[in-house]
Motif scaffolding. Structure first.
Motif, PDB file in Angstrom:
ATOM      1  N   GLU A  16      48.110  40.399  49.211  1.00  0.00           N
ATOM      2  CA  GLU A  16      47.782  41.280  48.088  1.00  0.00           C
ATOM      3  C   GLU A  16      46.624  40.735  47.256  1.00  0.00           C
ATOM      4  O   GLU A  16      45.820  41.513  46.729  1.00  0.00           O
ATOM      5  CB  GLU A  16      49.034  41.458  47.216  1.00  0.00           C
ATOM      6  N   GLU A  17      46.519  39.417  47.145  1.00  0.00           N
ATOM      7  CA  GLU A  17      45.451  38.814  46.347  1.00  0.00           C
ATOM      8  C   GLU A  17      44.064  39.112  46.894  1.00  0.00           C
ATOM      9  O   GLU A  17      43.062  38.919  46.194  1.00  0.00           O
ATOM     10  CB  GLU A  17      45.655  37.303  46.270  1.00  0.00           C
ATOM     11  N   ARG A  18      43.981  39.587  48.129  1.00  0.00           N
ATOM     12  CA  ARG A  18      42.693  39.867  48.773  1.00  0.00           C
ATOM     13  C   ARG A  18      42.383  41.364  48.810  1.00  0.00           C
ATOM     14  O   ARG A  18      41.452  41.774  49.521  1.00  0.00           O
ATOM     15  CB  ARG A  18      42.688  39.289  50.192  1.00  0.00           C
ATOM     16  N   GLN A  52      47.062  47.461  42.148  1.00  0.00           N
ATOM     17  CA  GLN A  52      47.590  46.153  42.539  1.00  0.00           C
ATOM     18  C   GLN A  52      49.104  46.205  42.685  1.00  0.00           C
ATOM     19  O   GLN A  52      49.679  45.667  43.643  1.00  0.00           O
ATOM     20  CB  GLN A  52      47.176  45.117  41.490  1.00  0.00           C
ATOM     21  N   GLN A  53      49.777  46.875  41.739  1.00  0.00           N
ATOM     22  CA  GLN A  53      51.227  46.995  41.817  1.00  0.00           C
ATOM     23  C   GLN A  53      51.645  47.844  43.015  1.00  0.00           C
ATOM     24  O   GLN A  53      52.654  47.560  43.666  1.00  0.00           O
ATOM     25  CB  GLN A  53      51.751  47.594  40.512  1.00  0.00           C
ATOM     26  N   GLY A  54      50.877  48.897  43.311  1.00  0.00           N
ATOM     27  CA  GLY A  54      51.186  49.721  44.473  1.00  0.00           C
ATOM     28  C   GLY A  54      51.040  48.964  45.777  1.00  0.00           C
ATOM     29  O   GLY A  54      51.872  49.084  46.681  1.00  0.00           O
ATOM     30  N   HIS A  55      49.965  48.176  45.907  1.00  0.00           N
ATOM     31  CA  HIS A  55      49.788  47.356  47.107  1.00  0.00           C
ATOM     32  C   HIS A  55      50.947  46.375  47.260  1.00  0.00           C
ATOM     33  O   HIS A  55      51.463  46.165  48.364  1.00  0.00           O
ATOM     34  CB  HIS A  55      48.467  46.581  47.028  1.00  0.00           C
ATOM     35  N   LEU A  56      51.364  45.777  46.140  1.00  0.00           N
ATOM     36  CA  LEU A  56      52.453  44.803  46.168  1.00  0.00           C
ATOM     37  C   LEU A  56      53.755  45.452  46.642  1.00  0.00           C
ATOM     38  O   LEU A  56      54.456  44.920  47.502  1.00  0.00           O
ATOM     39  CB  LEU A  56      52.624  44.204  44.774  1.00  0.00           C
ATOM     40  N   ASP A  57      54.089  46.611  46.078  1.00  0.00           N
ATOM     41  CA  ASP A  57      55.318  47.301  46.473  1.00  0.00           C
ATOM     42  C   ASP A  57      55.260  47.771  47.919  1.00  0.00           C
ATOM     43  O   ASP A  57      56.266  47.741  48.640  1.00  0.00           O
ATOM     44  CB  ASP A  57      55.575  48.494  45.550  1.00  0.00           C
ATOM     45  N   ARG A  87      36.453  44.606  47.622  1.00  0.00           N
ATOM     46  CA  ARG A  87      35.935  43.243  47.486  1.00  0.00           C
ATOM     47  C   ARG A  87      36.147  42.496  48.794  1.00  0.00           C
ATOM     48  O   ARG A  87      37.115  42.739  49.515  1.00  0.00           O
ATOM     49  CB  ARG A  87      36.637  42.520  46.340  1.00  0.00           C
ATOM     50  N   ASP A  88      35.245  41.583  49.109  1.00  0.00           N
ATOM     51  CA  ASP A  88      35.326  40.811  50.349  1.00  0.00           C
ATOM     52  C   ASP A  88      36.670  40.078  50.417  1.00  0.00           C
ATOM     53  O   ASP A  88      37.064  39.376  49.481  1.00  0.00           O
ATOM     54  CB  ASP A  88      34.176  39.814  50.405  1.00  0.00           C
ATOM     55  N   ALA A  89      37.398  40.262  51.533  1.00  0.00           N
ATOM     56  CA  ALA A  89      38.720  39.655  51.680  1.00  0.00           C
ATOM     57  C   ALA A  89      38.656  38.186  52.067  1.00  0.00           C
ATOM     58  O   ALA A  89      39.666  37.478  51.972  1.00  0.00           O
ATOM     59  CB  ALA A  89      39.533  40.414  52.731  1.00  0.00           C
ATOM     60  N   SER A  90      37.510  37.697  52.511  1.00  0.00           N
ATOM     61  CA  SER A  90      37.404  36.301  52.929  1.00  0.00           C
ATOM     62  C   SER A  90      37.159  35.415  51.715  1.00  0.00           C
ATOM     63  O   SER A  90      36.968  35.894  50.595  1.00  0.00           O
ATOM     64  CB  SER A  90      36.278  36.134  53.950  1.00  0.00           C
ATOM     65  N   THR A  91      37.135  34.116  51.962  1.00  0.00           N
ATOM     66  CA  THR A  91      36.931  33.148  50.871  1.00  0.00           C
ATOM     67  C   THR A  91      35.782  32.203  51.206  1.00  0.00           C
ATOM     68  O   THR A  91      35.982  30.998  51.361  1.00  0.00           O
ATOM     69  CB  THR A  91      38.209  32.338  50.624  1.00  0.00           C
ATOM     70  N   PRO A  92      34.534  32.727  51.338  1.00  0.00           N
ATOM     71  CA  PRO A  92      33.412  31.813  51.570  1.00  0.00           C
ATOM     72  C   PRO A  92      33.058  31.070  50.291  1.00  0.00           C
ATOM     73  O   PRO A  92      33.377  31.516  49.186  1.00  0.00           O
ATOM     74  CB  PRO A  92      32.282  32.758  51.990  1.00  0.00           C
ATOM     75  N   THR A  93      32.375  29.947  50.447  1.00  0.00           N
ATOM     76  CA  THR A  93      31.911  29.235  49.267  1.00  0.00           C
ATOM     77  C   THR A  93      30.787  30.035  48.614  1.00  0.00           C
ATOM     78  O   THR A  93      30.121  30.848  49.258  1.00  0.00           O
ATOM     79  CB  THR A  93      31.403  27.835  49.639  1.00  0.00           C
ATOM     80  N   VAL A  94      30.567  29.808  47.333  1.00  0.00           N
ATOM     81  CA  VAL A  94      29.529  30.539  46.603  1.00  0.00           C
ATOM     82  C   VAL A  94      28.158  30.277  47.209  1.00  0.00           C
ATOM     83  O   VAL A  94      27.347  31.197  47.381  1.00  0.00           O
ATOM     84  CB  VAL A  94      29.559  30.138  45.117  1.00  0.00           C
ATOM     85  N   ALA A  95      27.899  29.022  47.573  1.00  0.00           N
ATOM     86  CA  ALA A  95      26.588  28.673  48.126  1.00  0.00           C
ATOM     87  C   ALA A  95      26.351  29.371  49.465  1.00  0.00           C
ATOM     88  O   ALA A  95      25.264  29.899  49.721  1.00  0.00           O
ATOM     89  CB  ALA A  95      26.490  27.158  48.285  1.00  0.00           C
ATOM     90  N   GLN A  96      27.354  29.390  50.316  1.00  0.00           N
ATOM     91  CA  GLN A  96      27.196  30.025  51.623  1.00  0.00           C
ATOM     92  C   GLN A  96      26.995  31.528  51.486  1.00  0.00           C
ATOM     93  O   GLN A  96      26.153  32.122  52.165  1.00  0.00           O
ATOM     94  CB  GLN A  96      28.414  29.742  52.499  1.00  0.00           C
ATOM     95  N   ALA A  97      27.797  32.158  50.623  1.00  0.00           N
ATOM     96  CA  ALA A  97      27.661  33.603  50.442  1.00  0.00           C
ATOM     97  C   ALA A  97      26.288  33.954  49.880  1.00  0.00           C
ATOM     98  O   ALA A  97      25.644  34.913  50.323  1.00  0.00           O
ATOM     99  CB  ALA A  97      28.764  34.113  49.515  1.00  0.00           C
TER     100      ALA A  97
END
Length: 477
Positions: A67-69, A101-106, A386-396
């Motif tokens: 859900e956080e992504r 966000q609450q809907g995705h969680l449920d 929003r992008d679901a991945s977690t790249p570093t700020v410098a790489q992105a």
């Protein structure tokens, strides 16, 4: 067979009541309030006053990690490079940043959530959009079109004898409010029916992992619950064993049941006798009284079992091992961390594709309620995530800038790739426009500095204590 409005209401309520126990069970697992599994009832009664269940809440971890992504950033109409400002205004006016966000969680937890669209008497330009729990709503699909044929929402007001049950029935051309009186459902006189004549039910389903046969979705916890039950059981057993470890087992010879009483003469339970720190008796060792203590137990077998169960959870859900506490002495590199998150990122992107279609249908309903007719432009509506991945700020930043410099993507897309919100991008574009106007004003005034830059400075002046060689020769002469 065509159902009447009352038959639809009673049918949907019966289907909802049949499914609610399973939904409530899933909700308890997310909240960590599920009952303890695998423990014998006799042992549970014996230890009730001493040991509580230890909950390892893997279900919440699995749901929250996905859900956080999942963050909606806006909606784009066909042929437009930027997000639609009016749709985003309606989204913000209905607090859908929080509700989505609450809907995705449920939906991840309880198979699905619902989104309802309705008219707004206070502001006709801003239709009402609400996200509802599967504990309160139920919808049935048409087997031919696979669209929602009817839906019901229920709620109660008051408590005890003053409790009043309400329901809202959503049909393709009308929405009707009901109230239960004397055990029967009747139309609520305080809420006149809404004859919207849209031809579609103003309800959409946020279904998690729907299948052709299971349109209402499957819980993300389906694979995790058995392992969670096992983990909670092992952790609780470990705490019971810790009591034995802190007060090792003892064997008493020459004692009877009458010797184990409290200060008031009441008989002690078996477990109370075990955990007693000190025993006293009037009998002597010559009379046969003796106590023998066994060595402490090792708890490593519990640690290994919990670790093995955590690995199974990670393999079934695509969770990186470090999310579940599985780490080595040497920290993983950034590339290794991103590689371990590949399955989790892909799962989040799958959710974005499925639920992006749901939110697009919701916004089409919003435009229909607002304008009174279906919008052809909204048929190709696109949800911006929003992008679901977690790249570093410098790489992105490096990747986005290189794509822009190579003229692969425009500037606005570059800013979206960098994770800026639509509001931030709009402010940047305003600043770009203001800077461009200033440049044009300077050029109109004859200042070509913006085109060619400032005139380069001449050679630096020599310092006072430095004397050029020619000057030194002249002085000497």
């Amino acid at each position: 067979m065509e159902r009447t409005e009352l038959q639809w209401l009673e049918h949907l309520i019966a289907c909802h009541d049949k499914e609610k126990p399973d939904l409530e069970r899933l909700d308890k697992y997310y909240e960590g309030t599920q009952p303890l599994s695998y423990m014998a009832p006799e042992l549970q009664r014996e230890l009730e006053e001493t040991v509580r269940q230890v909950v390892i809440n893997w279900p919440r971890l699995v749901v929250d990690a996905i859900e956080e992504r999942l963050d909606v950033e806006g909606f784009r109409l066909a042929g437009h490079a930027e997000a639609d400002e009016e749709l985003w205004r309606i989204w913000q006016a209905n607090d859908l940043d929080e509700q989505s966000q609450q809907g995705h969680l449920d939906a991840l937890t309880m198979k699905r959530a619902y989104v309802v669209v309705g008219s707004n008497e206070a502001d006709e330009t801003t239709p009402l959009v609400s996200v509802e729990s599967a504990l309160d709503m139920y919808a049935e699909h048409d087997p031919r079109t696979r669209k929602i044929a009817a839906a019901v929402k229920r709620w109660c007001e008051g408590e005890g004898k003053d409790e009043v049950q309400h329901a809202t029935l959503y049909l393709p051309n009308v929405t009707i409010w009901w109230v239960k009186q004397d055990g029967a459902w009747v139309e609520d006189p305080d809420f006149p029916r809404d004859e919207h004549n849209m031809g579609e039910v103003p309800v959409e389903v946020l279904a998690n992992r729907p299948r052709l046969k299971y349109r209402n979705g499957i819980s993300e916890l389906a694979d995790v619950i058995p392992l969670s039950d096992a983990g909670c059981k092992i952790a609780t057993d470990m705490m019971v064993s810790a009591e034995y470890h802190a007060t090792p087992r003892r064997v008493a010879f020459g004692f009877g049941e009458e010797d184990f009483v409290d200060e008031h003469g009441n008989k002690l339970s078996a477990f109370s006798r075990i955990i007693g720190r000190m025993w006293a008796t009037a009998r002597s060792k010559q009379e046969g009284a003796d106590v023998v203590q066994f060595p402490e137990a090792d708890l490593k077998n519990f640690h290994a079992t919990i670790g093995q169960l955590a690995q199974l959870v990670a393999s079934l859900t695509g969770m990186p091992p470090h999310f579940l506490g599985q780490s080595t002495a040497n920290p993983a590199s950034a590339d290794a961390i991103r590689s371990s998150e590949a399955r989790l990122v892909k799962r989040a992107e799958r959710k974005q594709r499925a639920w992006g279609g749901t939110w697009e249908r919701v916004m089409r309903l919003v435009l229909r309620v607002r304008d009174g007719e279906w919008s052809d432009d909204a048929r190709s509506l696109e949800t911006i995530w929003r992008d679901a991945s977690t790249p570093t700020v410098a790489q992105a930043a490096d990747a986005a800038v290189k794509k822009h410099q190579a003229k692969i993507v425009p500037l606005r897309q570059t800013r979206e790739d960098l994770g800026y919100s639509q509001a931030q991008i709009a402010r940047m574009e305003e600043e770009d426009e203001r800077a461009a106007q200033q440049v044009m004003q300077r050029l109109a005034a004859g200042d070509v500095t913006p085109l060619f830059g400032s005139k380069p400075d001449g050679p630096p002046e020599p310092a006072e204590d430095e004397v050029p060689p020619e000057a030194a020769s002249g002085n000497a002469a």
